[in-house]
Write a protein that holds these residues in place. Structure first.
Motif, mmCIF file in Angstrom:
data_model
loop_
_atom_site.group_PDB
_atom_site.id
_atom_site.type_symbol
_atom_site.label_atom_id
_atom_site.label_comp_id
_atom_site.label_asym_id
_atom_site.label_seq_id
_atom_site.Cartn_x
_atom_site.Cartn_y
_atom_site.Cartn_z
ATOM 1 N N ASP A 5 10.231 36.396 37.907
ATOM 2 C CA ASP A 5 9.312 35.100 38.217
ATOM 3 C C ASP A 5 9.745 33.713 37.363
ATOM 4 O O ASP A 5 8.540 33.085 36.518
ATOM 5 N N TYR B 112 -6.118 38.309 44.651
ATOM 6 C CA TYR B 112 -5.772 37.974 45.490
ATOM 7 C C TYR B 112 -5.477 38.417 46.404
ATOM 8 O O TYR B 112 -4.659 38.918 47.624
ATOM 9 N N ASP C 140 6.205 30.523 37.548
ATOM 10 C CA ASP C 140 4.753 30.304 37.815
ATOM 11 C C ASP C 140 3.822 29.608 37.951
ATOM 12 O O ASP C 140 3.764 29.291 37.039
ATOM 13 N N GLY C 141 2.895 28.800 39.139
ATOM 14 C CA GLY C 141 2.035 27.967 39.324
ATOM 15 C C GLY C 141 2.904 26.534 39.165
ATOM 16 O O GLY C 141 2.021 25.680 38.607
ATOM 17 N N SER C 142 4.074 27.044 40.240
ATOM 18 C CA SER C 142 4.389 25.521 40.898
ATOM 19 C C SER C 142 2.951 24.373 40.968
ATOM 20 O O SER C 142 3.202 23.433 40.480
ATOM 21 N N TYR D 244 -10.687 30.257 37.336
ATOM 22 C CA TYR D 244 -9.643 29.983 38.273
ATOM 23 C C TYR D 244 -8.559 28.966 38.199
ATOM 24 O O TYR D 244 -8.628 27.944 38.566
ATOM 25 N N LEU E 65 -1.315 32.024 38.627
ATOM 26 C CA LEU E 65 -1.607 34.106 38.424
ATOM 27 C C LEU E 65 -1.170 34.213 36.718
ATOM 28 O O LEU E 65 -2.417 34.869 35.630
ATOM 29 N N ASN F 107 -9.303 32.437 44.933
ATOM 30 C CA ASN F 107 -9.677 31.188 45.252
ATOM 31 C C ASN F 107 -10.739 31.038 46.679
ATOM 32 O O ASN F 107 -10.110 31.756 47.215
ATOM 33 N N ARG G 296 -0.499 36.736 48.692
ATOM 34 C CA ARG G 296 0.900 35.687 49.021
ATOM 35 C C ARG G 296 1.277 35.790 47.382
ATOM 36 O O ARG G 296 2.253 35.530 47.604
ATOM 37 N N LEU G 297 1.015 37.024 46.580
ATOM 38 C CA LEU G 297 2.038 37.278 45.794
ATOM 39 C C LEU G 297 3.073 37.932 46.056
ATOM 40 O O LEU G 297 2.650 39.404 46.856
ATOM 41 N N ARG G 298 3.837 37.941 44.835
ATOM 42 C CA ARG G 298 5.132 39.144 45.475
ATOM 43 C C ARG G 298 5.414 40.304 44.805
ATOM 44 O O ARG G 298 4.708 40.159 44.244
HETATM 45 P P1 AFP Z 1 4.218 30.090 42.145
HETATM 46 O O1 AFP Z 1 4.185 29.198 41.555
HETATM 47 O O2 AFP Z 1 4.715 31.119 41.942
HETATM 48 O O3 AFP Z 1 4.660 30.037 43.531
HETATM 49 O O4 AFP Z 1 3.118 30.799 41.961
HETATM 50 C C1 AFP Z 1 1.759 30.413 42.403
HETATM 51 C C2 AFP Z 1 0.585 31.160 42.842
HETATM 52 O O5 AFP Z 1 1.809 32.855 43.882
HETATM 53 C C3 AFP Z 1 0.158 32.039 42.047
HETATM 54 O O6 AFP Z 1 0.403 31.618 40.728
HETATM 55 C C4 AFP Z 1 -1.607 31.538 41.849
HETATM 56 O O7 AFP Z 1 -2.324 32.279 41.766
HETATM 57 C C5 AFP Z 1 -1.320 31.268 43.514
HETATM 58 O O8 AFP Z 1 0.132 31.216 43.389
HETATM 59 C C6 AFP Z 1 -2.399 30.193 43.822
HETATM 60 O O9 AFP Z 1 -2.587 30.509 45.024
HETATM 61 P P2 AFP Z 1 -3.636 29.195 46.121
HETATM 62 O O10 AFP Z 1 -2.975 27.792 45.285
HETATM 63 O O11 AFP Z 1 -3.505 29.723 47.247
HETATM 64 O O12 AFP Z 1 -4.860 29.787 45.131
#
Ligand code: AFP
Length: 325
Positions: free
Chosen positions: A115, A255, A118-120, A235, A239, A209, A265-267
């Motif tokens: 990834d 999550y 992460d945390g876009s 939070y 991730l 979340n 949600r996570l990969r």
């Molecule tokens: P990406 O930026 O890789 O899509 O990651 C975002 C994420 O997958 C992870 O980093 C967070 O823990 C999670 O999404 C946050 O999700 P929420 O906005 O639904 O809380």
């Protein structure tokens, strides 16, 4: 005088006997390729607003998400440094639909799942983000194809992640141990600052979340309520940043699956498996709520999974509440 002069650098660490004995000398080159790429990404992240690199490309990625410019830039940087290492046979990336099969024969090659950023959702607001990598060894004599990337998490030989935050930290887990290295902006080198990381016994934090609570099933709501009654919530929404805090201070990240996201949600391949490997090597645990993450037989490169990881006893307690129904 540079701050790292009396500290072991990442290059010295990967050259050290212990790592090479684990999995041959290619692994060191792969880790240095990750480090080189991360220094370029860190620079781009730091200067993004100045260089008009914030915002989106307008494209939609295989996840159905709008691609951030920095997502794309990070993906290109790491594909380049990893392919250039001479020891990577294939790369799987969150931003790229199909695996990247690296040209040319790579005898004792590695397979890297990543990834790249992460945390876009935190990129444009200067909140900590990161990069995540899972590293597998190519099977002897294997001709790499798309299925070669669908490996058990427990078969990883190493995993690493970067946090681009108040400092830039690279955490590396091998079968030997887990160590943290901080980037020294003066020398441009990563220096050993966190040797032999073990998740502390105490668990002050839970990271989830809470906005999703209403769409969780009842057993999971009960398990989250237990966390809420016992621990302080932290939070960030990245991730890698939430996990890093909990790795150093103690804590649990969750999550779970919910009504809207039946698979979470996570990969699996480039978020849950690498961080699950780090957590286990540091004495913690990683679960779906029903089974060990590293035991999941993957079916697709971009498949999702519910994820609960952190202090072993707290993860096990949460799993027992969920399973009790
Ligand atoms: P990406 O930026 O890789 O899509 O990651 C975002 C994420 O997958 C992870 O980093 C967070 O823990 C999670 O999404 C946050 O999700 P929420 O906005 O639904 O809380």
């Amino acid at each position: 005088m540079s701050a790292v002069e009396h500290r072991t650098t990442l290059q010295e660490y990967v050259n050290s006997e212990s790592l090479n004995q684990v999995d041959g000398d290619g692994l060191g080159a792969v880790i240095m390729a990750i480090a080189d790429g991360s220094i370029q990404v860190q620079r781009q992240v730091q200067h993004a607003a100045l260089g008009d690199a914030l915002g989106t490309t307008g494209e939609i990625n295989v996840q159905g998400e709008i691609v951030q410019r920095l997502d794309q830039a990070s993906s290109e940087i790491f594909v380049q440094t990893l392919s250039g290492s001479g020891h990577v046979a294939a790369i799987g990336c969150e931003e790229i639909e199909r695996p990247v099969i690296v040209e040319g024969e790579v005898a004792d090659g590695y397979i890297v799942l990543m990834d790249p950023l992460d945390g876009s959702s935190n990129i444009d607001v200067a909140v900590s983000i990161g990069s995540i990598f899972g590293i597998w060894k190519k099977k002897p004599g294997e001709t790499v194809n798309d299925d070669s990337l669908l490996r058990l998490g427990s078969e990883q030989v190493a995993a690493a992640y970067l946090v681009y935050g108040s400092s830039t930290v690279l955490v590396l887990a091998t079968k030997n141990n887990v160590c943290g290295f901080t980037l020294d902006s003066e020398s441009g080198a990563f220096a050993l600052t966190h040797p032999n990381i073990k998740i502390p016994e105490e668990c002050p934090y839970y990271s989830t979340n809470e906005g999703n609570n209403k769409v969780l099933d009842e057993p999971t709501q009960k398990a989250i309520a237990n966390l809420r009654n016992k621990y302080s919530q932290r939070y960030v929404g990245s991730l890698v940043a939430d996990f890093h805090r909990n790795l150093l201070k103690g804590g649990i990240f969750a999550y779970p699956a919910d009504q809207n996201r039946k698979d979470g949600r996570l990969r699996l391949m480039y978020e849950a498996n690498p961080l699950g490997f780090v957590a286990e090597q540091a004495g913690g645990a990683a679960s779906t709520g029903y089974r060990r993450i590293l035991d999941i037989i993957p079916e697709q490169l971009h498949q999702r999974t519910p994820l609960i990881l952190g202090n072993k006893d707290v993860v096990e307690e949460m799993v027992s509440v969920i399973k009790a129904g």
